[in-house]
Design a protein around this motif. Structure first.
Motif, PDB file in Angstrom:
ATOM      1  N   LEU A  64     -11.002   0.166   2.533  1.00 41.30           N
ATOM      2  CA  LEU A  64     -11.111  -0.965   3.449  1.00 41.30           C
ATOM      3  C   LEU A  64     -10.002  -0.994   4.494  1.00 41.30           C
ATOM      4  N   GLY A  65      -8.988  -0.142   4.309  1.00 43.77           N
ATOM      5  CA  GLY A  65      -7.886  -0.081   5.267  1.00 43.77           C
ATOM      6  C   GLY A  65      -6.829  -1.153   5.089  1.00 43.77           C
ATOM      7  N   LYS A  66      -6.852  -1.845   3.962  1.00 42.85           N
ATOM      8  CA  LYS A  66      -5.894  -2.925   3.722  1.00 42.85           C
ATOM      9  C   LYS A  66      -4.632  -2.467   2.996  1.00 42.85           C
ATOM     10  N   ALA A  67      -4.678  -1.337   2.330  1.00 41.10           N
ATOM     11  CA  ALA A  67      -3.555  -0.897   1.494  1.00 41.10           C
ATOM     12  C   ALA A  67      -2.294  -0.621   2.300  1.00 41.10           C
ATOM     13  N   ALA A  68      -2.436  -0.166   3.526  1.00 38.07           N
ATOM     14  CA  ALA A  68      -1.265   0.169   4.341  1.00 38.07           C
ATOM     15  C   ALA A  68      -0.334  -1.027   4.485  1.00 38.07           C
ATOM     16  N   TYR A  69      -0.890  -2.179   4.717  1.00 36.67           N
ATOM     17  CA  TYR A  69      -0.080  -3.395   4.866  1.00 36.67           C
ATOM     18  C   TYR A  69       0.670  -3.703   3.570  1.00 36.67           C
ATOM     19  N   PHE A  70      -0.048  -3.675   2.462  1.00 38.06           N
ATOM     20  CA  PHE A  70       0.568  -4.043   1.191  1.00 38.06           C
ATOM     21  C   PHE A  70       1.596  -3.007   0.739  1.00 38.06           C
ATOM     22  N   LEU A  71       1.274  -1.739   0.915  1.00 41.77           N
ATOM     23  CA  LEU A  71       2.199  -0.692   0.481  1.00 41.77           C
ATOM     24  C   LEU A  71       3.430  -0.575   1.364  1.00 41.77           C
ATOM     25  N   SER A  72       3.445  -1.262   2.475  1.00 43.39           N
ATOM     26  CA  SER A  72       4.638  -1.235   3.328  1.00 43.39           C
ATOM     27  C   SER A  72       5.562  -2.414   3.044  1.00 43.39           C
ATOM     28  N   GLN A  73       5.173  -3.303   2.150  1.00 45.01           N
ATOM     29  CA  GLN A  73       6.022  -4.447   1.797  1.00 45.01           C
ATOM     30  C   GLN A  73       7.196  -3.977   0.941  1.00 45.01           C
ATOM     31  N   GLU A  74       8.382  -4.448   1.285  1.00 41.16           N
ATOM     32  CA  GLU A  74       9.605  -3.957   0.649  1.00 41.16           C
ATOM     33  C   GLU A  74       9.625  -4.144  -0.868  1.00 41.16           C
ATOM     34  N   PHE A  75       9.123  -5.260  -1.376  1.00 43.86           N
ATOM     35  CA  PHE A  75       9.182  -5.472  -2.818  1.00 43.86           C
ATOM     36  C   PHE A  75       8.293  -4.489  -3.568  1.00 43.86           C
ATOM     37  N   TYR A  76       7.184  -4.041  -2.964  1.00 45.17           N
ATOM     38  CA  TYR A  76       6.368  -3.001  -3.591  1.00 45.17           C
ATOM     39  C   TYR A  76       7.064  -1.642  -3.489  1.00 45.17           C
ATOM     40  N   THR A  77       7.514  -1.284  -2.276  1.00 42.91           N
ATOM     41  CA  THR A  77       8.116   0.038  -2.088  1.00 42.91           C
ATOM     42  C   THR A  77       9.362   0.218  -2.940  1.00 42.91           C
ATOM     43  N   LYS A  78      10.160  -0.829  -3.042  1.00 44.18           N
ATOM     44  CA  LYS A  78      11.384  -0.766  -3.852  1.00 44.18           C
ATOM     45  C   LYS A  78      11.062  -0.497  -5.323  1.00 44.18           C
ATOM     46  N   GLU A  79      10.062  -1.182  -5.846  1.00 45.97           N
ATOM     47  CA  GLU A  79       9.685  -1.001  -7.252  1.00 45.97           C
ATOM     48  C   GLU A  79       9.036   0.359  -7.502  1.00 45.97           C
ATOM     49  N   PHE A  80       8.191   0.807  -6.580  1.00 47.32           N
ATOM     50  CA  PHE A  80       7.596   2.138  -6.747  1.00 47.32           C
ATOM     51  C   PHE A  80       8.675   3.218  -6.705  1.00 47.32           C
ATOM     52  N   LYS A  81       9.629   3.079  -5.801  1.00 40.71           N
ATOM     53  CA  LYS A  81      10.730   4.052  -5.716  1.00 40.71           C
ATOM     54  C   LYS A  81      11.513   4.070  -7.029  1.00 40.71           C
ATOM     55  N   LYS A  82      11.821   2.909  -7.547  1.00 36.74           N
ATOM     56  CA  LYS A  82      12.589   2.793  -8.788  1.00 36.74           C
ATOM     57  C   LYS A  82      11.817   3.354  -9.988  1.00 36.74           C
ATOM     58  N   ASN A  83      10.528   3.064 -10.073  1.00 39.83           N
ATOM     59  CA  ASN A  83       9.755   3.408 -11.262  1.00 39.83           C
ATOM     60  C   ASN A  83       8.976   4.713 -11.183  1.00 39.83           C
ATOM     61  N   LEU A  84       8.642   5.154  -9.975  1.00 42.36           N
ATOM     62  CA  LEU A  84       7.877   6.392  -9.823  1.00 42.36           C
ATOM     63  C   LEU A  84       8.678   7.500  -9.146  1.00 42.36           C
ATOM     64  N   GLY A  85       9.795   7.140  -8.518  1.00 45.92           N
ATOM     65  CA  GLY A  85      10.633   8.135  -7.867  1.00 45.92           C
ATOM     66  C   GLY A  85      10.251   8.433  -6.433  1.00 45.92           C
ATOM     67  N   PHE A  86       9.331   7.652  -5.860  1.00 45.52           N
ATOM     68  CA  PHE A  86       8.956   7.875  -4.461  1.00 45.52           C
ATOM     69  C   PHE A  86       8.482   6.564  -3.842  1.00 45.52           C
ATOM     70  N   ILE A  87       8.577   6.519  -2.508  1.00 47.95           N
ATOM     71  CA  ILE A  87       7.997   5.427  -1.740  1.00 47.95           C
ATOM     72  C   ILE A  87       6.620   5.911  -1.295  1.00 47.95           C
ATOM     73  N   PRO A  88       5.573   5.188  -1.652  1.00 57.28           N
ATOM     74  CA  PRO A  88       4.228   5.672  -1.316  1.00 57.28           C
ATOM     75  C   PRO A  88       3.941   5.663   0.184  1.00 57.28           C
TER      76      PRO A  88
END
Length: 124
Positions: free
Chosen positions: A11-35
């Motif tokens: 749907l093209g909505k994920a880009a907005y959500f995945l660019s939010q700092e609280f998501y990116t920070k947690e993914f970096k911490k838990n998965l080792g990368f910023i999506p």
């Protein structure tokens, strides 16, 4: 678990959500990368739905963001035996239950030259 699925346009909505700092920070911490700001959408076969729903319902990996944003569960996964990433299960979604959303550090469609209808394999 290893399953196959078919690439489809989201749907093209994920880009907005995945660019939010609280998501990116947690993914970096838990998965080792910023999506990469977007997901690879994969339609899975109905025969896998029970297993996927069990994994989703029992998943302990969760990001609970700020107000007005939904929680996201995630599990580590590998796409086509080469691309490390995760399957995300957004609490707020309009996708059918047979859709999976895969995230990785890079733009997967471009890197793997994928188009709608291509078959991909997920292992998690």
């Amino acid at each position: 678990m290893k399953i196959d699925g078919e690439v489809t346009t989201g749907l093209g909505k994920a880009a907005y959500f995945l660019s939010q700092e609280f998501y990116t920070k947690e993914f970096k911490k838990n998965l080792g990368f910023i999506p990469y700001p977007g997901t690879l959408n994969i339609i899975i076969k109905e025969k896998h739905l029970n297993e996927i729903n069990q994994i989703k319902n029992n998943c302990k990996n969760i990001i609970k963001p700020e107000e007005n944003f939904g929680a996201v569960k995630y599990i580590k996964a590998t796409l086509n035996n080469e691309t490390k990433g995760a399957i995300v299960f957004p609490a707020k979604t309009t996708h059918e239950e047979n859709y999976l959303e895969f995230i990785a550090e890079n733009k997967i469609r471009k890197d793997l030259n994928l188009t709608d209808g291509d078959t991909v394999f997920l292992e998690f």
